[in-house]
Motif scaffolding. Structure first.
Motif, PDB file in Angstrom:
ATOM      1  N   MET A 112       0.849  -1.184   0.000  1.00 14.00           N
ATOM      2  CA  MET A 112       0.000   0.000   0.000  1.00 14.00           C
ATOM      3  C   MET A 112       0.894   1.246   0.000  1.00 14.00           C
ATOM      4  O   MET A 112       1.772   1.382   0.850  1.00 14.00           O
ATOM      5  N   ASN A 113       0.691   2.126  -1.011  1.00 13.98           N
ATOM      6  CA  ASN A 113       1.492   3.341  -1.154  1.00 13.98           C
ATOM      7  C   ASN A 113       0.784   4.524  -0.509  1.00 13.98           C
ATOM      8  O   ASN A 113      -0.441   4.626  -0.505  1.00 13.98           O
ATOM      9  N   LYS A 114       1.610   5.453  -0.019  1.00 14.78           N
ATOM     10  CA  LYS A 114       1.080   6.676   0.602  1.00 14.78           C
ATOM     11  C   LYS A 114       0.656   7.674  -0.483  1.00 14.78           C
ATOM     12  O   LYS A 114       1.378   7.872  -1.452  1.00 14.78           O
ATOM     13  N   THR A 115      -0.527   8.283  -0.312  1.00 16.00           N
ATOM     14  CA  THR A 115      -1.079   9.227  -1.299  1.00 16.00           C
ATOM     15  C   THR A 115      -1.048  10.641  -0.731  1.00 16.00           C
ATOM     16  O   THR A 115      -1.362  10.854   0.436  1.00 16.00           O
ATOM     17  N   ILE A 116      -0.689  11.594  -1.603  1.00 18.71           N
ATOM     18  CA  ILE A 116      -0.616  13.009  -1.229  1.00 18.71           C
ATOM     19  C   ILE A 116      -1.595  13.791  -2.098  1.00 18.71           C
ATOM     20  O   ILE A 116      -1.764  13.503  -3.287  1.00 18.71           O
TER      21      ILE A 116
ATOM     22  N   ILE B 241      -1.948  12.020  -5.640  1.00 22.98           N
ATOM     23  CA  ILE B 241      -0.723  11.513  -6.247  1.00 22.98           C
ATOM     24  C   ILE B 241       0.046  10.701  -5.211  1.00 22.98           C
ATOM     25  O   ILE B 241       0.074  11.041  -4.016  1.00 22.98           O
ATOM     26  N   GLU B 242       0.643   9.603  -5.670  1.00 22.70           N
ATOM     27  CA  GLU B 242       1.440   8.782  -4.771  1.00 22.70           C
ATOM     28  C   GLU B 242       2.705   9.519  -4.369  1.00 22.70           C
ATOM     29  O   GLU B 242       3.197  10.392  -5.094  1.00 22.70           O
TER      30      GLU B 242
ATOM     31  N   VAL C  14       9.121  12.876  -7.635  1.00 22.97           N
ATOM     32  CA  VAL C  14       9.645  13.067  -8.987  1.00 22.97           C
ATOM     33  C   VAL C  14       9.094  14.353  -9.605  1.00 22.97           C
ATOM     34  O   VAL C  14       9.825  15.149 -10.223  1.00 22.97           O
ATOM     35  N   LEU C  15       7.771  14.603  -9.443  1.00 28.60           N
ATOM     36  CA  LEU C  15       7.151  15.807 -10.003  1.00 28.60           C
ATOM     37  C   LEU C  15       7.709  17.062  -9.335  1.00 28.60           C
ATOM     38  O   LEU C  15       7.971  18.070  -9.999  1.00 28.60           O
TER      39      LEU C  15
ATOM     40  N   ILE D 222      -2.641   9.683  -9.385  1.00 27.55           N
ATOM     41  CA  ILE D 222      -1.492   9.772 -10.287  1.00 27.55           C
ATOM     42  C   ILE D 222      -0.363   8.922  -9.705  1.00 27.55           C
ATOM     43  O   ILE D 222       0.012   9.070  -8.532  1.00 27.55           O
ATOM     44  N   VAL D 223       0.177   8.045 -10.563  1.00 32.09           N
ATOM     45  CA  VAL D 223       1.266   7.153 -10.120  1.00 32.09           C
ATOM     46  C   VAL D 223       2.570   7.603 -10.748  1.00 32.09           C
ATOM     47  O   VAL D 223       2.618   8.532 -11.571  1.00 32.09           O
TER      48      VAL D 223
END
Length: 526
Positions: free
Chosen positions: A1-5, A16-17, A23-24, A68-69
């Motif tokens: 499970m990834n953290k989302t912002i 967005i993850e 990266v962005l 967004i990944v």
């Protein structure tokens, strides 16, 4: 499970993850650092952010997802390009290496004749806008359809608002290099337009400068002449008014000095002045009025004819004369003022036959006595009669009070002012106030009088009628002007005439209305 912002790009909220966000964020940091020293770098960065927001929105809609990944950020930033792409020696090589994108149909509002439709079509079909305009005009002339088609396209085709839409309209690649090149082209075009405008407008500026200079000179000349005429008209008006006032002042001086009318002026404030001071005071007053009028006339003549009328000697002489008049006015004015320094009183009592009812009336006429006729040198040519005098010569204050005994007494308390007590007492003693009793009718004079030669020294008289308790008084309404302590109209029915008599009675506590109910009705608060 990834953290989302949750982030906000150009007012649009995206999920967005965390790894994709890093990266962005690094990408946008490099972009801002690269354009930090460019003119209007904020505008370029904002356009790039707008484009990123559009591409992220399209990506989420295509893949029907909400977050967004990392792959999305990698793909979109790759399409936008990297700041390393600018590290090329030749700008021409840099721009030629930028691939062209497909064109989108917009109206070009920056290159428009009417609505920007023809220039937009020119960009879309990659032809010059002037040919599209020519085709539109010919279609309108020969077939009549060009104007209709133009209006339809004007309504249907949107106009390019943002930089991204303008780049898409021209088929330019919507990436970092495209944004940079588009912005540089706009700056160059703006500079060229300013330069061309300056070159084209220079002759116009010169002509405008000449025109404004000539207009200013003519306008200044016109305003100068116009103001000169206005000043001359004002000067003529001032001269007319001052001459009229000067003539009136001289006539007034002759009048008060007795050269035209020999009779003494006995009205206020003339009756305040001692007879021996009248001539110098009138003369000084004339100087105080006449000299400034003469000076104002001379000044107006100087303005009117634009030349010096009088010399320094004349001006100095007028000033000395005016100061002399001022000194005389101050000196004699102080002497007259000193005549009001001290006040004195003296009292006269007259015993009156008592009646249970008295009728009080007012004699408003002032008749000259036999002694007055002698003082004024008045003759009647053998006819019998009296001369009536209408001037109010003094102040009358009338009171009705309770008598301490069964006697009816009328008390007259005279007062006046003078330089000292003796002169004030003499002035008070020279005052005269008369009344007439005919049975139960007492007629009171309205005026206080004193000898014709006597100057006004604030003479007045307090007249007090003292009657026993139980005495009724029928008082004419005319006496209300000099009556004190009570208002006669409080004892009258409403809508009564001002001179209607009212009935009063003397009690232990003072004068009361005979009709107590009527008095309460008139005096109760409304």
């Amino acid at each position: 499970m990834n953290k989302t912002i949750i982030i906000n790009i150009n007012g649009i909220v995206f999920h967005i993850e965390e790894d994709a966000y890093e990266v962005l964020r690094s990408y946008m940091t490099e972009v801002k650092r690269h354009f930090a020293f460019s003119s209007d770098n904020d505008e370029i960065v904002m356009d790039i952010e707008n484009r990123l927001a559009e591409m992220f929105t399209e990506r989420l809609a295509e893949q029907n997802k909400q977050v967004i990944v990392l792959q999305d950020v990698t793909d979109i930033t790759a399409r936008m390009g990297n700041t390393n792409d600018f590290d090329i020696d030749s700008d021409e090589t840099e721009f030629s290496a930028i691939p062209k994108a497909s064109r989108t149909l917009y109206r070009d509002m920056d290159d428009r004749m009417v609505g920007g439709v023809c220039s937009g079509l020119g960009h879309y079909f990659n032809i010059e806008a002037k040919y599209v305009r020519l085709i539109t005009v010919l279609a309108t002339i020969f077939w009549g359809t060009g104007l209709i088609v133009y209006l339809i396209l004007w309504i249907v085709i949107p106009w390019a608002k943002t930089r991204t839409e303008k780049m898409a309209m021209k088929g330019e690649a919507i990436n970092l290099q495209g944004f940079k090149r588009n912005f540089d082209e706009e700056v160059d075009a703006l500079r060229q337009n300013i330069s061309d405008a300056g070159t084209r407008m220079k002759p116009g500026f010169n002509a405008a400068e000449d025109f404004l200079r000539d207009a200013g000179e003519h306008t200044g000349s016109f305003i100068t002449k116009f103001l000169s005429i206005i000043f001359k008209l004002i000067g003529a008006f001032v001269i007319f008014v001052c001459c009229s006032l000067l003539f009136a002042s001289l006539l007034g001086l002759l009048f008060v000095m007795g050269f035209i009318n020999g009779n003494e002026m006995d009205g206020f404030p003339f009756n305040v002045i001692n007879p021996e001071y009248q001539s110098p005071i009138y003369f000084s007053a004339a100087l105080l009025i006449v000299i400034p009028l003469i000076a104002l006339i001379l000044f107006a003549l100087k303005v009117l004819f634009n030349r010096k009328i009088t010399g320094r000697t004349t001006s100095f002489a007028l000033l000395i004369i005016w100061l002399t008049g001022l000194g005389m006015a101050v000196y004699y004015g102080a002497k007259v003022g000193a005549e009001f320094k001290t006040e004195a009183n003296f009292e006269q009592q007259s015993l009156i036959k008592s009646y249970p009812v008295f009728y009080l009336k007012l004699n408003e006429a002032r008749f000259l006595s036999k002694g007055d006729s002698v003082d004024y040198n008045i003759t009647f040519n053998g006819r019998r009669g009296r001369v009536k005098m209408g001037a109010d010569l003094g102040e009358i204050d009338f009171y009705v009070q309770k008598s301490d005994d069964s006697l009816t007494v009328l008390v007259k308390d005279f007062s006046a002012r003078g330089r000292d007590f003796q002169s004030a007492l003499t002035n008070a003693q020279q005052s005269t106030y008369t009344f007439v009793q005919a049975d139960s009718i007492i007629t009171l004079d309205k005026y206080l009088s004193f000898p014709p030669k006597q100057a006004f020294r604030d003479q007045d008289v307090n007249v007090t009628l003292r009657v026993p308790v139980g005495t009724h008084l029928i008082i004419d309404g005319d006496l209300n002007n000099i009556f004190h302590d009570v208002n006669l109209r409080d004892c009258l029915p409403e809508d009564s005439d001002w001179n209607t008599p009212s009935e009063w009675i003397m009690t232990e506590t003072g004068l009361k209305c005979a009709d107590e109910a009527l008095f309460k009705k008139n005096t109760e608060p409304k």
